[in-house]
Design an enzyme around this catalytic site. Structure first.
Site, PDB file in Angstrom:
ATOM      1  N   CYS A 128       0.846  -1.201   0.000  1.00  0.00           N
ATOM      2  CA  CYS A 128       0.000   0.000   0.000  1.00  0.00           C
ATOM      3  C   CYS A 128       0.878   1.246   0.000  1.00  0.00           C
ATOM      4  CB  CYS A 128      -0.910   0.002   1.225  1.00  0.00           C
ATOM      5  SG  CYS A 128      -1.867  -1.514   1.445  1.00  0.00           S
ATOM      6  N   GLU A 131      -1.937   7.018  -2.725  1.00  0.00           N
ATOM      7  CA  GLU A 131      -3.010   7.654  -1.958  1.00  0.00           C
ATOM      8  C   GLU A 131      -3.887   8.474  -2.892  1.00  0.00           C
ATOM      9  OE1 GLU A 131      -1.401   9.864   1.308  1.00  0.00           O
ATOM     10  OE2 GLU A 131      -0.373   8.119   2.170  1.00  0.00           O
ATOM     11  N   ALA A 134      -1.757  11.270  -3.822  1.00  0.00           N
ATOM     12  CA  ALA A 134      -0.325  10.984  -3.981  1.00  0.00           C
ATOM     13  C   ALA A 134      -0.148   9.688  -4.749  1.00  0.00           C
ATOM     14  CB  ALA A 134       0.365  10.885  -2.620  1.00  0.00           C
ATOM     15  N   TRP A 162      -5.779   2.221  -4.655  1.00  0.00           N
ATOM     16  CA  TRP A 162      -5.241   1.400  -5.745  1.00  0.00           C
ATOM     17  C   TRP A 162      -4.396   0.243  -5.209  1.00  0.00           C
ATOM     18  CZ3 TRP A 162      -8.464   3.174  -8.831  1.00  0.00           C
ATOM     19  CH2 TRP A 162      -8.626   4.534  -9.097  1.00  0.00           C
ATOM     20  N   GLN A 361      -9.317  -4.771 -34.523  1.00  0.00           N
ATOM     21  CA  GLN A 361      -9.591  -4.304 -35.875  1.00  0.00           C
ATOM     22  C   GLN A 361      -9.501  -5.459 -36.881  1.00  0.00           C
ATOM     23  OE1 GLN A 361     -10.574  -1.218 -36.223  1.00  0.00           O
ATOM     24  NE2 GLN A 361     -10.920  -1.311 -38.436  1.00  0.00           N
ATOM     25  N   GLY A 365     -15.977  -7.170 -36.401  1.00  0.00           N
ATOM     26  CA  GLY A 365     -17.086  -7.240 -35.452  1.00  0.00           C
ATOM     27  C   GLY A 365     -16.877  -8.315 -34.394  1.00  0.00           C
ATOM     28  N   GLU A 388       2.453   1.713 -11.931  1.00  0.00           N
ATOM     29  CA  GLU A 388       3.925   1.714 -11.864  1.00  0.00           C
ATOM     30  C   GLU A 388       4.504   2.906 -12.626  1.00  0.00           C
ATOM     31  OE1 GLU A 388       6.646  -0.176 -10.627  1.00  0.00           O
ATOM     32  OE2 GLU A 388       5.229  -1.038  -9.208  1.00  0.00           O
ATOM     33  N   GLY A 389       3.776   4.015 -12.620  1.00  0.00           N
ATOM     34  CA  GLY A 389       4.218   5.202 -13.333  1.00  0.00           C
ATOM     35  C   GLY A 389       3.583   5.300 -14.698  1.00  0.00           C
TER      36      GLY A 389
END
Length: 408
Positions: A128, A131, A134, A162, A361, A365, A388-389
């Site tokens: 964890c 935030e 953050a 998250w 694509q 369909g 992770e950024g």
């Protein structure tokens, strides 16, 4: 130091084939069901524990592979099976690595076994850090840990978000602020044992993709943990904070952030996850293009389709090579002078989004329906450019590294 090679050795190939078999026989058949249910796939995790894939021993063996290719190889195969289920299987590893990297021998021996449980009673763990205010900006973290010297306890208050396995984990590893004046250098990590009063699950997120992986808020309301739950111990923390204060007085703000350096080293593993998802979508599209006929011939005979497949495969192979290079550099102590870790994560993440969209694509369909897996793969791929950024943060890290500007 192991030589850089693009060829797996016999032992690595054997492990790769073993993981691939598990992904094909166990993960893939369960993927659509758990995506729809949006629940933790406990039976699949248990199967992974029974065969030894969900275990500390397995990840340790891959982590200490001197070529650096063990972890990316394992991640690619698991995420080739399904990203949501794979993340449920590997999510505990992030918390375990946090303890391995920062904990004492006693803490490692005490807590990591409790993170995994055993094949008959599997457990998970949660790391964890993020935030509500953050995420990429780790210096804005607000969760506080205050030391109660009289009781030798730490008191934690705040909200994490998250968090993979947040709230359902047996063990939580929580990053908190212990010295607000030091910014990100004033953080420390804490073990929150199972059943600790004051820790609760907040909102569980209903997500666009990776829906078999549990993601939730973790609320800490006057959570008290023994002093022994501070990873590394109080003496080590005091020494580190003292050094950070001294560097700050000497202009330490210009020193590269250690947390950012750690993230940089871990990003190739996320790149490997993205490669696995992209490869899976490409293989579905290739098979479809060679068997689907229109106007009396397979659609792969059309340049519009054939060229897409060529670009897809080229991008996947390029992404894998960037991931392997960064992984080899990391395990062999080579500095990321050009942010090679971020390069690998950025390119592989963007490749996964593009390739999965191209797969839809090509299937037309059919690709847009849940009868085929590429729409799920496309939804799953979106996360790689975020966690992770974000891709934007990766570009910032790369640019600042190339320019010699400090990364804060």
């Amino acid at each position: 130091m192991a030589e850089f090679t693009m060829e797996l050795n016999d032992e690595q190939k054997e492990v790769r084939d073993w993981i691939h078999g598990f992904a094909a026989d166990v993960i893939r058949p369960a993927a659509a069901e758990w995506d729809e249910r949006e629940e933790t796939p406990w039976p699949v995790i248990q199967e992974a524990a029974k065969v030894g894939i969900y275990s500390l021993d397995f990840y340790a063996q891959q982590y200490f592979d001197p070529t650096g290719l063990g972890i990316p190889m394992a991640m690619e195969e698991l995420f080739w099976g399904d990203a949501g289920i794979a993340l449920s299987i590997v999510g505990t590893g992030l918390a375990a690595v946090g303890v391995l990297a920062n904990g004492t021998e006693e803490q490692i021996g005490t807590w990591i076994p409790q993170m995994y449980g055993d094949a008959n009673d599997v457990k998970v763990a949660a790391f964890c850090s993020s935030e509500p205010d953050a995420g990429s900006d780790v210096a804005s973290m607000r969760t506080r840990a205050v030391y109660d010297e009289a009781k030798d306890e730490w008191v934690l208050n705040g909200t994490k978000t998250w968090a993979t396995n947040g709230g359902i984990a047996n063990v939580h590893v929580v990053v908190a602020v212990v010295d607000p004046e030091l910014g990100s250098k004033g953080h420390a990590s804490f073990i929150i044992p199972p059943g600790t009063e004051g820790l609760s699950q907040g909102q569980k997120f209903k997500k666009h993709g990776i829906r078999a992986s549990h993601t939730a808020e973790v609320v800490l309301d006057n959570v008290r943990v023994p002093g022994s739950c501070l990873l590394g111990g109080k003496e080590k923390l005091d020494e580190r904070l003292a050094r950070a204060r001294e560097k700050a007085r000497q202009g330490g703000e210009r020193v590269k952030n250690a947390a950012m350096a750690t993230f940089e080293a871990s990003r190739p593993a996320v790149g490997a996850m993205a490669v696995g998802t992209a490869r899976a979508a490409y293989e579905v599209a290739l098979d479809y293009a060679t068997t689907r006929e229109q106007f009396g011939r397979p659609i792969v005979d059309n340049q519009g389709v054939a060229f897409q497949l060529a670009d897809m495969r080229t991008s996947i192979d390029a992404a894998r090579l960037l991931v392997w290079r960064a992984s080899w550099m990391a395990v062999n102590g080579k500095p990321f002078t050009a942010a090679e870790g971020s390069m690998s994560k950025l390119f592989a993440s963007e490749t996964a989004k593009k390739v999965t969209a191209q797969a839809i694509q090509i299937l037309g369909g059919n690709g847009y329906t849940r009868e085929y897996p590429v729409e799920r793969m496309h939804r799953d791929a979106a996360i790689y450019t975020i966690f992770e950024g974000t891709s934007e943060i990766q570009r910032l890290v790369i640019a600042r590294t190339l320019a010699g500007v400090p990364i804060r």
